[in-house]
Scaffold this motif. Structure first.
Motif, PDB file in Angstrom:
ATOM      1  N   ASP A  92       0.832  -1.278   0.007  1.00  0.00           N
ATOM      2  CA  ASP A  92       0.029  -0.102  -0.130  1.00  0.00           C
ATOM      3  C   ASP A  92       0.872   1.231  -0.337  1.00  0.00           C
ATOM      4  OD1 ASP A  92       0.746   0.282   2.675  1.00  0.00           O
ATOM      5  OD2 ASP A  92      -1.019   0.266   3.611  1.00  0.00           O
ATOM      6  N   ASP A  93       2.237   1.011   0.024  1.00  0.00           N
ATOM      7  CA  ASP A  93       3.128   2.300  -0.088  1.00  0.00           C
ATOM      8  C   ASP A  93       3.469   2.793  -1.624  1.00  0.00           C
ATOM      9  OD1 ASP A  93       3.571   2.848   2.571  1.00  0.00           O
ATOM     10  OD2 ASP A  93       4.673   0.756   2.871  1.00  0.00           O
ATOM     11  N   GLY A  94       2.897   1.974  -2.364  1.00  0.00           N
ATOM     12  CA  GLY A  94       3.120   2.261  -3.794  1.00  0.00           C
ATOM     13  C   GLY A  94       4.249   1.603  -4.544  1.00  0.00           C
ATOM     14  N   ILE A  95       4.487   1.488  -5.675  1.00  0.00           N
ATOM     15  CA  ILE A  95       5.437   0.622  -6.600  1.00  0.00           C
ATOM     16  C   ILE A  95       6.856   1.303  -6.468  1.00  0.00           C
ATOM     17  CG2 ILE A  95       5.316   2.243  -8.410  1.00  0.00           C
ATOM     18  CD1 ILE A  95       5.587  -1.894  -8.907  1.00  0.00           C
ATOM     19  N   GLU A  96       7.040   2.468  -5.905  1.00  0.00           N
ATOM     20  CA  GLU A  96       8.309   3.083  -5.682  1.00  0.00           C
ATOM     21  C   GLU A  96       8.985   3.037  -4.367  1.00  0.00           C
ATOM     22  OE1 GLU A  96       9.993   4.100  -8.145  1.00  0.00           O
ATOM     23  OE2 GLU A  96       8.351   4.141  -9.632  1.00  0.00           O
ATOM     24  N   ALA A  97       7.946   2.393  -3.311  1.00  0.00           N
ATOM     25  CA  ALA A  97       8.376   2.149  -2.020  1.00  0.00           C
ATOM     26  C   ALA A  97       9.732   1.119  -1.991  1.00  0.00           C
ATOM     27  CB  ALA A  97       7.215   1.715  -1.151  1.00  0.00           C
ATOM     28  N   LYS A  98      10.469   1.447  -1.046  1.00  0.00           N
ATOM     29  CA  LYS A  98      11.667   0.446  -0.638  1.00  0.00           C
ATOM     30  C   LYS A  98      11.211  -0.930  -0.401  1.00  0.00           C
ATOM     31  CE  LYS A  98      16.330   0.279   1.741  1.00  0.00           C
ATOM     32  NZ  LYS A  98      17.149   1.021   2.613  1.00  0.00           N
ATOM     33  N   ILE A 139       6.743  -4.962   1.794  1.00  0.00           N
ATOM     34  CA  ILE A 139       6.862  -4.864   3.559  1.00  0.00           C
ATOM     35  C   ILE A 139       6.309  -3.599   3.728  1.00  0.00           C
ATOM     36  CG2 ILE A 139       8.516  -4.860   5.501  1.00  0.00           C
ATOM     37  CD1 ILE A 139      10.367  -6.751   3.821  1.00  0.00           C
ATOM     38  N   ASN A 140       5.469  -3.229   4.613  1.00  0.00           N
ATOM     39  CA  ASN A 140       4.969  -2.058   5.006  1.00  0.00           C
ATOM     40  C   ASN A 140       5.968  -1.226   5.741  1.00  0.00           C
ATOM     41  OD1 ASN A 140       2.394  -0.280   4.827  1.00  0.00           O
ATOM     42  ND2 ASN A 140       2.763  -0.315   6.920  1.00  0.00           N
ATOM     43  N   HIS A 141       5.873   0.318   5.365  1.00  0.00           N
ATOM     44  CA  HIS A 141       6.844   0.992   6.094  1.00  0.00           C
ATOM     45  C   HIS A 141       6.116   1.647   7.363  1.00  0.00           C
ATOM     46  CE1 HIS A 141       9.976   2.180   3.045  1.00  0.00           C
ATOM     47  NE2 HIS A 141       9.344   1.463   2.508  1.00  0.00           N
ATOM     48  N   HIS A 181       8.663   4.293   9.564  1.00  0.00           N
ATOM     49  CA  HIS A 181       8.188   5.044   8.606  1.00  0.00           C
ATOM     50  C   HIS A 181       9.147   5.697   7.789  1.00  0.00           C
ATOM     51  CE1 HIS A 181       3.770   4.580   9.824  1.00  0.00           C
ATOM     52  NE2 HIS A 181       4.460   4.519  11.024  1.00  0.00           N
ATOM     53  N   ASP A 182      10.681   5.473   7.986  1.00  0.00           N
ATOM     54  CA  ASP A 182      11.399   6.108   7.206  1.00  0.00           C
ATOM     55  C   ASP A 182      11.575   5.458   5.553  1.00  0.00           C
ATOM     56  OD1 ASP A 182      13.980   6.926   6.065  1.00  0.00           O
ATOM     57  OD2 ASP A 182      15.263   6.156   7.839  1.00  0.00           O
ATOM     58  N   PRO A 183      11.416   6.290   4.781  1.00  0.00           N
ATOM     59  CA  PRO A 183      11.424   5.834   3.353  1.00  0.00           C
ATOM     60  C   PRO A 183      12.570   5.083   2.943  1.00  0.00           C
ATOM     61  CG  PRO A 183      10.739   8.174   3.364  1.00  0.00           C
ATOM     62  CD  PRO A 183      11.303   7.759   5.032  1.00  0.00           C
TER      63      PRO A 183
END
Length: 261
Positions: A17-23, A103-105, A140-142
């Protein structure tokens, strides 16, 4: 449109749910890239707090972003649950052997499962009979360090691929953002609630707006059976979750309440 895959290798669907660009989602792929054919279908931008929301009344787009070896990445303008439904309907000629979300941030412990898009996707997999796991890191650190997630991610994926999960059950796995973990605790979600506070602000045009803030109120902070206690004490928490929200022990109570006198 179909994703390239082999009939001989497990098929693993990944979303978030953090999006395709999320680490987090890219680190998850690296951790399990040898376990099967991997198809990532993720929102084109963050969709946190979407729970099990569906996109109704708008056209959904599904775009191949990248394909190399046994891994494909797709993005869509939908929610995490849209990602699951759309990929099952349009990309595959067989049911995935495993669905992973994350993996969720940020943690998804306690009652956060009700709001979480990460767990909304895992529960959707559960509904349609796919063994599903949601992973969350308590940061929550990107640019968070996901390296200490690797062992539990690989262990849980291997075990579920080999043994499956009970019908209508998925796993909510939360990992503390600390380098030295004490171990794993299979537990239940803590009882509590979020204090939804709204910070009143003024925009540059002088108009009011409100920004959601708040914090989790743990009603049983000393209860060692809960995920909140496990995470606070340096353990990975694993909570078996079900999409069946029936309060079975309370059925007799409600029957009595509505009984004809």
């Amino acid at each position: 449109m179909e994703a390239p895959m082999s009939e001989k290798r497990p098929l693993i669907l990944i979303t978030n749910d953090d999006g395709i660009e999320a680490k987090g989602v890219h680190e998850l792929v690296k951790m399990i890239e040898d376990l099967g054919d991997i198809v990532v279908v993720a929102p084109d931008s963050p969709r946190s707090g979407q729970s099990s929301a569906l996109s109704v009344g708008i056209p959904l787009r599904l775009t191949l972003v990248e394909h190399h070896g046994n891994i494909s990445f797709y993005r869509t303008n939908g929610t995490p649950v849209d990602c699951v439904k759309l990929s099952i309907n349009q990309l595959f000629d067989r049911r995935p052997d495993l669905l992973l979300s994350g993996i969720n941030h940020g943690s998804n412990s306690g009652v956060s499962i009700v709001y979480s898009g990460t767990m909304g996707a895992a529960l959707e997999g559960c509904i349609i009979g796919i063994p599903s796991i949601g992973f969350s890191l308590g940061s929550h650190d990107p640019n968070a360090d996901f390296s200490h997630c690797r062992e539990i991610v690989r262990e849980s994926c291997r075990k579920v691929l080999e043994n499956g999960l009970p019908r209508s059950v998925c796993l909510n796995i939360n990992i503390p953002a600390i380098p030295h973990l004490k171990g794993i605790r299979v537990c239940r979600q803590a009882q509590g609630y979020w204090t939804e506070e709204y910070d009143h602000r003024i925009d540059p045009h002088g108009k009011d707006y409100y920004w959601l803030t708040g914090h989790f109120m743990n009603l049983e902070p000393e209860n060692e059976e809960t995920d909140e206690w496990a995470l606070a004490h340096g353990y990975i928490s694993i909570v078996p979750c079900t999409c069946d929200q029936t309060a079975y022990p309370e059925i007799p109570v409600i029957q009595e309440l509505f009984a004809t006198k």
